[in-house]
Design a protein around this motif. Structure first.
Motif, PDB file in Angstrom:
ATOM      1  N   ASP A  52      41.042  49.214  11.725  1.00  9.53           N
ATOM      2  CA  ASP A  52      39.678  49.472  12.215  1.00  9.53           C
ATOM      3  C   ASP A  52      39.099  48.230  12.882  1.00  9.53           C
ATOM      4  N   LEU A  53      39.437  47.063  12.345  1.00 10.92           N
ATOM      5  CA  LEU A  53      38.975  45.812  12.937  1.00 10.92           C
ATOM      6  C   LEU A  53      39.529  45.664  14.359  1.00 10.92           C
ATOM      7  N   VAL A  54      40.828  45.924  14.533  1.00 14.33           N
ATOM      8  CA  VAL A  54      41.452  45.810  15.857  1.00 14.33           C
ATOM      9  C   VAL A  54      40.886  46.874  16.805  1.00 14.33           C
ATOM     10  N   ALA A  55      40.679  48.090  16.306  1.00 16.30           N
ATOM     11  CA  ALA A  55      40.111  49.141  17.142  1.00 16.30           C
ATOM     12  C   ALA A  55      38.709  48.775  17.619  1.00 16.30           C
ATOM     13  N   THR A  56      37.924  48.144  16.745  1.00 22.51           N
ATOM     14  CA  THR A  56      36.558  47.760  17.104  1.00 22.51           C
ATOM     15  C   THR A  56      36.563  46.655  18.159  1.00 22.51           C
ATOM     16  N   LEU A  57      37.450  45.683  18.004  1.00 19.15           N
ATOM     17  CA  LEU A  57      37.536  44.594  18.980  1.00 19.15           C
ATOM     18  C   LEU A  57      38.055  45.098  20.321  1.00 19.15           C
ATOM     19  N   THR A  58      38.945  46.072  20.311  1.00 15.26           N
ATOM     20  CA  THR A  58      39.431  46.667  21.559  1.00 15.26           C
ATOM     21  C   THR A  58      38.299  47.389  22.277  1.00 15.26           C
ATOM     22  N   GLU A  59      37.500  48.112  21.515  1.00 15.91           N
ATOM     23  CA  GLU A  59      36.351  48.795  22.110  1.00 15.91           C
ATOM     24  C   GLU A  59      35.330  47.786  22.636  1.00 15.91           C
ATOM     25  N   PHE A  60      35.154  46.692  21.920  1.00 18.22           N
ATOM     26  CA  PHE A  60      34.239  45.633  22.361  1.00 18.22           C
ATOM     27  C   PHE A  60      34.668  45.090  23.723  1.00 18.22           C
ATOM     28  N   THR A  61      35.941  44.826  23.893  1.00 19.09           N
ATOM     29  CA  THR A  61      36.437  44.358  25.188  1.00 19.09           C
ATOM     30  C   THR A  61      36.167  45.381  26.274  1.00 19.09           C
ATOM     31  N   ALA A  62      36.504  46.637  26.019  1.00 20.07           N
ATOM     32  CA  ALA A  62      36.317  47.672  27.038  1.00 20.07           C
ATOM     33  C   ALA A  62      34.845  47.807  27.422  1.00 20.07           C
ATOM     34  N   ARG A  63      33.966  47.791  26.424  1.00 17.21           N
ATOM     35  CA  ARG A  63      32.530  47.950  26.709  1.00 17.21           C
ATOM     36  C   ARG A  63      32.005  46.785  27.543  1.00 17.21           C
ATOM     37  N   THR A  64      32.346  45.576  27.167  1.00 13.51           N
ATOM     38  CA  THR A  64      31.782  44.426  27.866  1.00 13.51           C
ATOM     39  C   THR A  64      32.325  44.303  29.285  1.00 13.51           C
ATOM     40  N   VAL A  65      33.579  44.694  29.498  1.00 13.85           N
ATOM     41  CA  VAL A  65      34.116  44.672  30.866  1.00 13.85           C
ATOM     42  C   VAL A  65      33.396  45.699  31.736  1.00 13.85           C
ATOM     43  N   VAL A  66      33.282  46.919  31.256  1.00 12.05           N
ATOM     44  CA  VAL A  66      32.666  47.976  32.072  1.00 12.05           C
ATOM     45  C   VAL A  66      31.178  47.693  32.277  1.00 12.05           C
ATOM     46  N   ASP A  67      30.506  47.184  31.245  1.00  7.62           N
ATOM     47  CA  ASP A  67      29.083  46.857  31.401  1.00  7.62           C
ATOM     48  C   ASP A  67      28.861  45.783  32.461  1.00  7.62           C
ATOM     49  N   ALA A  68      29.879  44.951  32.703  1.00  4.63           N
ATOM     50  CA  ALA A  68      29.747  43.860  33.664  1.00  4.63           C
ATOM     51  C   ALA A  68      29.945  44.315  35.102  1.00  4.63           C
ATOM     52  N   LEU A  69      30.460  45.532  35.316  1.00  3.95           N
ATOM     53  CA  LEU A  69      30.756  45.994  36.665  1.00  3.95           C
ATOM     54  C   LEU A  69      29.481  46.430  37.378  1.00  3.95           C
ATOM     55  N   PRO A  70      29.367  46.130  38.672  1.00  2.00           N
ATOM     56  CA  PRO A  70      28.172  46.563  39.413  1.00  2.00           C
ATOM     57  C   PRO A  70      28.210  48.054  39.694  1.00  2.00           C
ATOM     58  N   ASP A  71      27.039  48.646  39.812  1.00  2.00           N
ATOM     59  CA  ASP A  71      26.957  50.089  40.077  1.00  2.00           C
ATOM     60  C   ASP A  71      27.626  50.477  41.387  1.00  2.00           C
ATOM     61  N   ALA A  72      27.603  49.570  42.369  1.00  2.00           N
ATOM     62  CA  ALA A  72      28.125  49.916  43.691  1.00  2.00           C
ATOM     63  C   ALA A  72      29.648  49.944  43.744  1.00  2.00           C
ATOM     64  N   ALA A  73      30.309  49.345  42.761  1.00  2.00           N
ATOM     65  CA  ALA A  73      31.780  49.321  42.782  1.00  2.00           C
ATOM     66  C   ALA A  73      32.318  50.698  42.443  1.00  2.00           C
ATOM     67  N   ARG A  74      33.246  51.164  43.235  1.00  2.00           N
ATOM     68  CA  ARG A  74      33.867  52.465  42.978  1.00  2.00           C
ATOM     69  C   ARG A  74      35.267  52.322  42.402  1.00  2.00           C
ATOM     70  N   THR A  75      35.830  51.109  42.494  1.00  2.00           N
ATOM     71  CA  THR A  75      37.184  50.861  42.003  1.00  2.00           C
ATOM     72  C   THR A  75      37.219  49.510  41.310  1.00  2.00           C
ATOM     73  N   VAL A  76      37.959  49.440  40.201  1.00  2.00           N
ATOM     74  CA  VAL A  76      38.247  48.155  39.565  1.00  2.00           C
ATOM     75  C   VAL A  76      39.759  48.074  39.374  1.00  2.00           C
ATOM     76  N   VAL A  77      40.325  46.956  39.831  1.00  3.87           N
ATOM     77  CA  VAL A  77      41.772  46.732  39.795  1.00  3.87           C
ATOM     78  C   VAL A  77      42.081  45.812  38.619  1.00  3.87           C
ATOM     79  N   CYS A  78      42.917  46.268  37.682  1.00  5.43           N
ATOM     80  CA  CYS A  78      43.194  45.543  36.449  1.00  5.43           C
ATOM     81  C   CYS A  78      44.520  44.792  36.529  1.00  5.43           C
ATOM     82  N   SER A  79      44.540  43.600  35.931  1.00  5.28           N
ATOM     83  CA  SER A  79      45.763  42.817  35.811  1.00  5.28           C
ATOM     84  C   SER A  79      45.693  42.031  34.512  1.00  5.28           C
ATOM     85  N   GLY A  80      46.757  41.265  34.238  1.00  7.61           N
ATOM     86  CA  GLY A  80      46.803  40.459  33.026  1.00  7.61           C
ATOM     87  C   GLY A  80      47.490  41.190  31.890  1.00  7.61           C
ATOM     88  N   GLY A  81      47.707  40.470  30.790  1.00  9.72           N
ATOM     89  CA  GLY A  81      48.414  41.044  29.656  1.00  9.72           C
ATOM     90  C   GLY A  81      47.736  42.270  29.087  1.00  9.72           C
TER      91      GLY A  81
END
Length: 414
Positions: A289-318
């Motif tokens: 549950d701890l790992v699941a919560t931290l994974t959700e935290f990452t996903a939320r903070t990344v998406v919250d950081a995206l501007p409304d005008a962006a229609r695509t986000v390109v992902c890379s990295g581990g």
């Protein structure tokens, strides 16, 4: 020009090596017409061709020492001196192996080194420290080495990060201009860095918060160092998000700071996790549950950081290889009408994008081309350590207008 790049991220999970051929090419026209080489006094388009990529594991004892320093444990200055030497030797051995395996002799090695501290005050960078003395690389390979690539931007008033900004400008600005809207990218390393490439080439780049860093730290602590990350997101998939803990994590003050901004382990360490568990008031959650919560935290903070005008986000990295994290990114982004795609869909292996970026950075510095990470004035990045021969730099180029990624070549020298 052949460039060999070396880098190790904040997770200290290995030394990434890439041998890349970089050649002047053509800048694709926006209107679909014929391509043509630019005049000699205008920025050039370049083509990057990966010749060899690999990741080499750290010695476990060395990795443990680096992680201890990066986690903020007090150490004597002698320990820092030992580490920068030992890391320099490790990078040198990785470079020499890369040269043997690629079967080509590079003209330049770019070594990012190992970040152990990124000094920020009031939301902005004041300094940064990467260990790994480049003299060891130059001595073993005989090739000049570019290192200390973040300091010039910080001295000019920038964040020294994310470095990916200048690469994505060259890679995506023409597409953004043609489409009339911004294109976002996110590199999911230990820290998540977001780049927003606007029509015309302006780029807003910043660290949104942790990506794999907190997940890796919790997995490593729980396994007493036997495991370093959540392979294939298996732990997160078997757990449940603890909402009170997630709410506490989302109240972290860094998330409210305005970009551009940068961060690292010194801001997002295990103390952040432990404080969030305590704030949730329900005792220690199950490991999964701890790992699941931290994974959700990452996903939320990344998406919250995206501007409304962006229609695509390109992902890379581990993190782009974690299917649970990607699934949550796609679901949350879809709620805002944003499509999440892998850099692999655009010709770049997600695991190698940073290595290509460092190779291009080396090409720019070797040719006297300043790079800009955000709105701060552009600077030529890094310091050069000569190889066995005196330095003989080429005539400066007027700039790099665009970058095209060619398919990976194998089989030795071009």
């Amino acid at each position: 020009m052949i460039v060999l790049s070396l880098q190790s991220g904040t997770s200290v999970d290995g030394i990434d090596v890439a041998v890349v051929r970089i050649e002047p090419g053509t800048t694709p026209p926006l209107d679909g017409g014929r391509t043509a080489a630019p005049p000699v006094d205008e920025p050039v388009g370049v083509v990057l061709t990966p010749l060899h990529t690999a990741t080499h594991d750290f010695d476990p004892g060395l990795r443990a020492r680096v992680l201890r320093v990066a986690a903020g444990h007090p150490v004597p200055v002698g320990e820092v001196a030992e580490l920068t030497t030992l890391l320099g030797q490790a990078f040198a051995e990785a470079a020499a192996r890369g040269i043997r395996d690629a079967g080509v002799e590079p003209e330049l090695v770019v070594s990012h080194g190992q970040t152990v501290f990124h000094w920020t005050e009031h939301g902005h960078a004041r300094g940064t420290l990467q260990l790994g003395d480049p003299a060891w690389i130059a001595e073993l390979t005989g090739v000049p080495v570019l290192s200390d690539v973040r300091a010039a931007d910080i001295a000019a008033g920038g964040e020294g990060a994310p470095l990916m900004a200048f690469f994505d400008r060259a890679w995506l600005a023409r597409e953004a201009t043609a489409s009339g809207g911004p294109i976002a990218t996110v590199n999911l390393g230990g820290i998540a860095n977001v780049q927003v490439v606007h029509p015309g080439g302006d780029v807003l780049a910043f660290d949104s918060g942790p990506a794999n860093g907190l997940i890796d730290a919790v997995v490593e602590r729980h396994s007493d160092g036997a495991i370093g990350f959540d392979r294939d997101g298996a732990l997160a998939a078997s757990g449940q998000v603890v909402q009170p803990m997630l709410d506490a994590l989302l109240r972290h003050p860094y998330l409210d700071a305005e970009p551009p901004k940068s961060t690292g382990r010194e801001t997002f360490g295990l103390d952040v996790v432990d404080d969030a568990v305590a704030a949730a008031g329900a005792g220690e959650p199950a490991y999964e549950d701890l790992v699941a919560t931290l994974t959700e935290f990452t996903a939320r903070t990344v998406v919250d950081a995206l501007p409304d005008a962006a229609r695509t986000v390109v992902c890379s990295g581990g993190g782009a290889r974690n299917p649970v994290l990607l699934e949550r990114l796609r679901a949350l982004a879809a709620e805002r009408g944003i499509a999440v795609v892998s850099s692999a869909d655009r010709g770049i292996d997600p695991a190698c994008k940073e290595s290509l970026m460092f190779a291009l950075l080396g090409y720019c510095s070797w040719h006297g081309v300043p790079v800009a990470l955000s709105t701060i004035a552009a600077r030529v990045a890094g310091r050069l350590t000569p190889g066995r021969d005196p330095l003989a730099l080429p005539a400066p180029l007027p700039g790099v207008a665009s970058v095209t990624i060619a398919p990976t070549e194998t089989g030795g020298a071009p």
